[in-house]
Design an enzyme around this catalytic site. Sequence first.
Site, PDB file in Angstrom:
ATOM      1  N   TRP A  32      22.032  43.688  28.589  1.00 54.04           N
ATOM      2  CA  TRP A  32      20.952  43.044  28.329  1.00 54.04           C
ATOM      3  C   TRP A  32      19.885  42.973  29.455  1.00 54.04           C
ATOM      4  CZ3 TRP A  32      20.636  41.253  23.828  1.00 54.04           C
ATOM      5  CH2 TRP A  32      21.918  41.043  23.115  1.00 54.04           C
TER       6      TRP A  32
ATOM      7  N   TRP B 228      26.056  29.014   3.206  1.00 54.43           N
ATOM      8  CA  TRP B 228      26.141  29.681   4.554  1.00 54.43           C
ATOM      9  C   TRP B 228      26.396  28.454   5.745  1.00 54.43           C
ATOM     10  CZ3 TRP B 228      25.821  34.084   6.635  1.00 54.43           C
ATOM     11  CH2 TRP B 228      25.325  35.381   5.829  1.00 54.43           C
TER      12      TRP B 228
ATOM     13  N   ASN C  44      13.109  28.184   8.649  1.00 52.15           N
ATOM     14  CA  ASN C  44      14.412  29.194   8.878  1.00 52.15           C
ATOM     15  C   ASN C  44      13.695  30.674   8.923  1.00 52.15           C
ATOM     16  OD1 ASN C  44      17.328  29.673   8.416  1.00 52.15           O
ATOM     17  ND2 ASN C  44      16.341  30.776   6.619  1.00 52.15           N
TER      18      ASN C  44
ATOM     19  N   GLU D 192      22.394  28.454   0.147  1.00 54.75           N
ATOM     20  CA  GLU D 192      22.168  28.014   1.644  1.00 54.75           C
ATOM     21  C   GLU D 192      23.145  27.054   2.026  1.00 54.75           C
ATOM     22  OE1 GLU D 192      19.839  29.591   3.332  1.00 54.75           O
ATOM     23  OE2 GLU D 192      19.999  30.776   1.645  1.00 54.75           O
TER      24      GLU D 192
ATOM     25  N   TRP E  83      21.651  36.633  23.324  1.00 56.34           N
ATOM     26  CA  TRP E  83      21.578  35.621  22.384  1.00 56.34           C
ATOM     27  C   TRP E  83      21.785  34.235  22.887  1.00 56.34           C
ATOM     28  CZ3 TRP E  83      25.965  32.923  20.956  1.00 56.34           C
ATOM     29  CH2 TRP E  83      27.098  33.664  21.222  1.00 56.34           C
TER      30      TRP E  83
ATOM     31  N   TRP F  94      22.598  32.636  15.628  1.00 50.65           N
ATOM     32  CA  TRP F  94      22.174  33.683  16.729  1.00 50.65           C
ATOM     33  C   TRP F  94      23.070  34.657  16.585  1.00 50.65           C
ATOM     34  CZ3 TRP F  94      18.374  33.646  19.735  1.00 50.65           C
ATOM     35  CH2 TRP F  94      17.551  32.690  19.710  1.00 50.65           C
TER      36      TRP F  94
END
Length: 405
Positions: A235, A207, A270, A204, A288, A311
Amino acid sequence: ERLPDIVDGADVGYVAWGRRYDGAAIALYKALKAKLTETGVEVESFNVNLLNEPWQVKTRADGPFKVFTPYWRAVREGGEPSAPLPAPARLSKATLPAALRKQALTIADLALEPTAPDWASGLRDAWMPGEDGAQDRLGTFLDEGIAGYREGRDRPDKLSTSRLSPHLRFGEISPRQIWHATRGTLETGETPGSAADIEKFFSEIGWREFSYHLLFHNPDLASVNYDRRFDAMAWATDEAGLKAWRKGLTGYPIVDAGLRELWQTGWMHNRVRMITASFLIKHLLTDWRAGETWFWDTLVDADPANNPASWQWVAGSGADAAPYFRIFNPVTQGEKFDPKGDYVRRFVPELAELGDRFIHRPWDAPASELKQAGIVLGQNYPKPVVALDFGRRRALDAFAALRSE
């Protein structure tokens, strides 16, 4: 803009700072370094907030990575990160030139916390800012949270995550400090966590590193699709849906709990971040960037790398992104990761008296159970803003059209 004049007037010969990696900060510091160097000041910058500089980890073709797994493999093959340096023995205003001492400020002088109105009480209850707060949070996590972390980190109803992200965001603790403190407890047997739990925790951190790798090589990550094919995405324009999402009034309990946790505490679990992001992007078919902007404005750990990278990952437009057809069902996600509804009941108190069976789908509850729980759908708790089947099909059709183009 005033710093070069201040430094020159104070007869300062050396300036140092910790590096930042977003495009605006890089441009600012380059200009500042040039101005200071012109006046004869020596300038140095340092990596204070990452395990590796974003440009250090490269593919065999000498380029940036686009997929997390090979990136993290390359990092781990490079060996353990170097240990953090000890804190300076002494650092005070007295060490500054007199001209700078007059302009030195304390944290209190900055008046960072709101007063009129004081909207930060929930944040104040949830967080203790500063290095002491960061170290306390790390110690608590290693004592109580690391055991079972590999599976438990997905449970918003349990305190099973480190909650170190705000402290990392503001440089109150470094990933090197976290890494070596965690590794040390494993080697000494002082932590109840297994090697698998710790490796998952390290990934993590990885990331976060990968997100900075992406940001450095893509400075417009927060505003431009990493996968430019998504520029043609059709969208929907659903201002009412976006407003309901922001306020935690979508009618889907796990989504609403997440957005309310965010508003009350400045943080969101998360797993729930992924659920709420998927709902906005896919079930509401909202760009987004609208969600990224809201998180940037409200998260205490809003990070210029993690936020847009995550995102875009959910949207399918990012690097190593989730496939476009991966659409989180908020009902099944809630039933799997908040099985007794404890998380929902905490942040959506109007559903507190509803039984476990229907806590994640109150519209399916018999009228008698709704009445007993004091719930009137459409009055004291909203009906769903979109049908799940409709939202899923609309999203799949939009993504399919994008792929065909």
